[in-house]
Design an enzyme around this catalytic site. Sequence first.
Site, short mmCIF file in Angstrom:
data_model
loop_
_atom_site.label_atom_id
_atom_site.label_comp_id
_atom_site.label_asym_id
_atom_site.label_seq_id
_atom_site.Cartn_x
_atom_site.Cartn_y
_atom_site.Cartn_z
N CYS A 98 9.66 0.27 3.12
CA CYS A 98 8.21 -0.08 2.85
C CYS A 98 8.00 -1.48 2.90
CB CYS A 98 7.73 0.66 1.63
SG CYS A 98 6.06 1.11 1.78
N HIS A 193 9.96 5.86 0.91
CA HIS A 193 10.80 5.32 -0.39
C HIS A 193 11.93 6.52 -0.62
CE1 HIS A 193 8.27 2.25 -1.77
NE2 HIS A 193 7.52 2.84 -1.01
N GLU A 195 14.33 6.12 -2.27
CA GLU A 195 14.97 6.26 -3.60
C GLU A 195 14.19 6.75 -4.60
OE1 GLU A 195 13.20 4.04 -1.80
OE2 GLU A 195 11.44 2.87 -3.00
N1 GLN Z 1 1.38 -1.87 1.08
C1 GLN Z 1 2.49 -2.65 0.75
C2 GLN Z 1 2.64 -3.80 1.41
O1 GLN Z 1 2.01 -4.12 2.53
C3 GLN Z 1 3.91 -1.91 0.83
C4 GLN Z 1 3.56 -0.51 -0.05
C5 GLN Z 1 5.08 -0.30 -0.73
O2 GLN Z 1 6.04 -0.98 -0.56
N2 GLN Z 1 5.28 0.85 -1.10
O3 GLN Z 1 3.61 -4.73 1.20
#
Ligand code: GLN
Length: 214
Positions: A98, A193, A195
């Site tokens: 992410c 994610h 994890e």
């Molecule tokens: N929206 C977040 C970003 O731009 C990422 C969200 C996340 O890691 N769950 O970094």
Amino acid sequence: MTTLRSESLAAGEVAGEASGPRVGVLALQGDFREHARVLAQLGARVSLVRRPDELADVEGLVIPGGESTVMDKLARAYGLAEPLKAAIADGLPVYGTCAGLIMLADTVLDAIAGQESLGGLDVVVRRNAFGSQNQSFETDLGVPALGEPPVHAVFIRGPVVESVGADATALASLDDGRVVAVEQGNLVGTSFHPEMNGEYRFHEYFLGKVRARS
Ligand code: GLN
């Protein structure tokens, strides 16, 4: 197997099996504890990385989910951004989830002013790409590189990979074709994610790269 009590894991402290590969989790911000727990359960020797000297000790690195704008600022403020870029260029296996994927992308769309990424993955990602209705959702994804069963993927304000350059490979796509997992050499990135829901196969895949290199 050692049980990791990651609440008590301070930066630089090590948990996991003494004989396992030495893997760091970037612990500037975000859900680094969840990654540390998964990696320790898989037999890695896990340490939290917040300083450049802590990076020098590891054979692989996970960049967690969180907020890429904050992670970027802290990485630069702590003098970690340049050592991280050098380690990536040197072939260190790195898995980003992410915000971690955003950090690994060569190009970031919908970044805030002045936001930088570390780069390494020849992809264009768009932050917060799912709109306000669909910011967080779960779905099953076919991931041929991981075999059966499909991966149950949890998305939380995740990015999508808008284009995959010649040097990178898509590992998984949503039903509408949008790419949400990519690989390039020793780098792996997912928009979601693993994890968070007991899906360990991406971490295993990453540890395979760590073991192959050491
Ligand atoms: N929206 C977040 C970003 O731009 C990422 C969200 C996340 O890691 N769950 O970094």
